[in-house]
Write a protein that holds these residues in place. Sequence first.
Motif, PDB file in Angstrom:
ATOM      1  N   TYR A   1       0.910  -1.085   0.043  1.00  0.00           N
ATOM      2  CA  TYR A   1      -0.008  -0.091   0.098  1.00  0.00           C
ATOM      3  C   TYR A   1       0.879   1.259  -0.121  1.00  0.00           C
ATOM      4  N   LYS A  24       3.251  -3.388  12.127  1.00  0.00           N
ATOM      5  CA  LYS A  24       4.140  -4.019  11.024  1.00  0.00           C
ATOM      6  C   LYS A  24       3.392  -3.928   9.572  1.00  0.00           C
ATOM      7  N   LEU A  25       2.511  -2.958   9.367  1.00  0.00           N
ATOM      8  CA  LEU A  25       1.901  -3.201   8.090  1.00  0.00           C
ATOM      9  C   LEU A  25       2.760  -2.427   7.065  1.00  0.00           C
ATOM     10  N   PRO A  26       2.659  -3.287   5.851  1.00  0.00           N
ATOM     11  CA  PRO A  26       3.539  -2.743   4.474  1.00  0.00           C
ATOM     12  C   PRO A  26       2.889  -1.661   3.780  1.00  0.00           C
ATOM     13  N   CYS A  88      12.326  -0.076  -0.484  1.00  0.00           N
ATOM     14  CA  CYS A  88      11.148  -0.233   0.540  1.00  0.00           C
ATOM     15  C   CYS A  88      10.504  -1.099   0.151  1.00  0.00           C
ATOM     16  N   THR A  89      10.136  -1.661  -1.180  1.00  0.00           N
ATOM     17  CA  THR A  89       9.152  -2.771  -1.430  1.00  0.00           C
ATOM     18  C   THR A  89       9.668  -4.116  -1.567  1.00  0.00           C
ATOM     19  N   ASP A  90      11.222  -4.048  -0.905  1.00  0.00           N
ATOM     20  CA  ASP A  90      11.733  -5.232  -0.835  1.00  0.00           C
ATOM     21  C   ASP A  90      11.272  -6.123   0.356  1.00  0.00           C
ATOM     22  N   ASP A  91      10.680  -5.507   1.404  1.00  0.00           N
ATOM     23  CA  ASP A  91      10.342  -6.161   2.508  1.00  0.00           C
ATOM     24  C   ASP A  91       8.942  -5.810   2.998  1.00  0.00           C
ATOM     25  N   ASP A  92       8.256  -6.449   3.871  1.00  0.00           N
ATOM     26  CA  ASP A  92       7.072  -6.193   4.189  1.00  0.00           C
ATOM     27  C   ASP A  92       6.806  -5.303   5.326  1.00  0.00           C
ATOM     28  N   LEU A  93       7.505  -4.356   5.581  1.00  0.00           N
ATOM     29  CA  LEU A  93       7.360  -3.381   6.821  1.00  0.00           C
ATOM     30  C   LEU A  93       7.141  -2.071   6.207  1.00  0.00           C
TER      31      LEU A  93
END
Length: 111
Positions: A1, A24-26, A88-93
């Motif tokens: 998002y 921990k919302l992506p 930033c899109t590499d992890d789900d944080l």
Amino acid sequence: YIAITGDGCTLMDGNSMYNAAIDKLPIIFVVFNNSCLGRVREGQKSMGNYVASDLSGVDFSLYGKALGIKNSFSTYSYESFVELYRACTDDDLPALIEVKTAKEEIPVLLK
């Protein structure tokens, strides 16, 4: 998002970033920082009654870190923004990218 917002809105509603960090919302928060309240500035200019609208000195990458978003960055350029966004899109944080712009840069709908 992705949440795209300005500097003034971020200062008024930063609690959503805190919630994203806790849960921990992506969500990638993109904050356009022209160091002023753009809508207020343009309204005052159009009425010929400019008083004040500056928000100088706010570092939103530090603001994001203070709210628990470890991936908080700041940039001036489009090329750097693209690199940061991809990272930033590499992890789900949650992440925050502050895009520093000129004070005269305002949303198209306000022009």
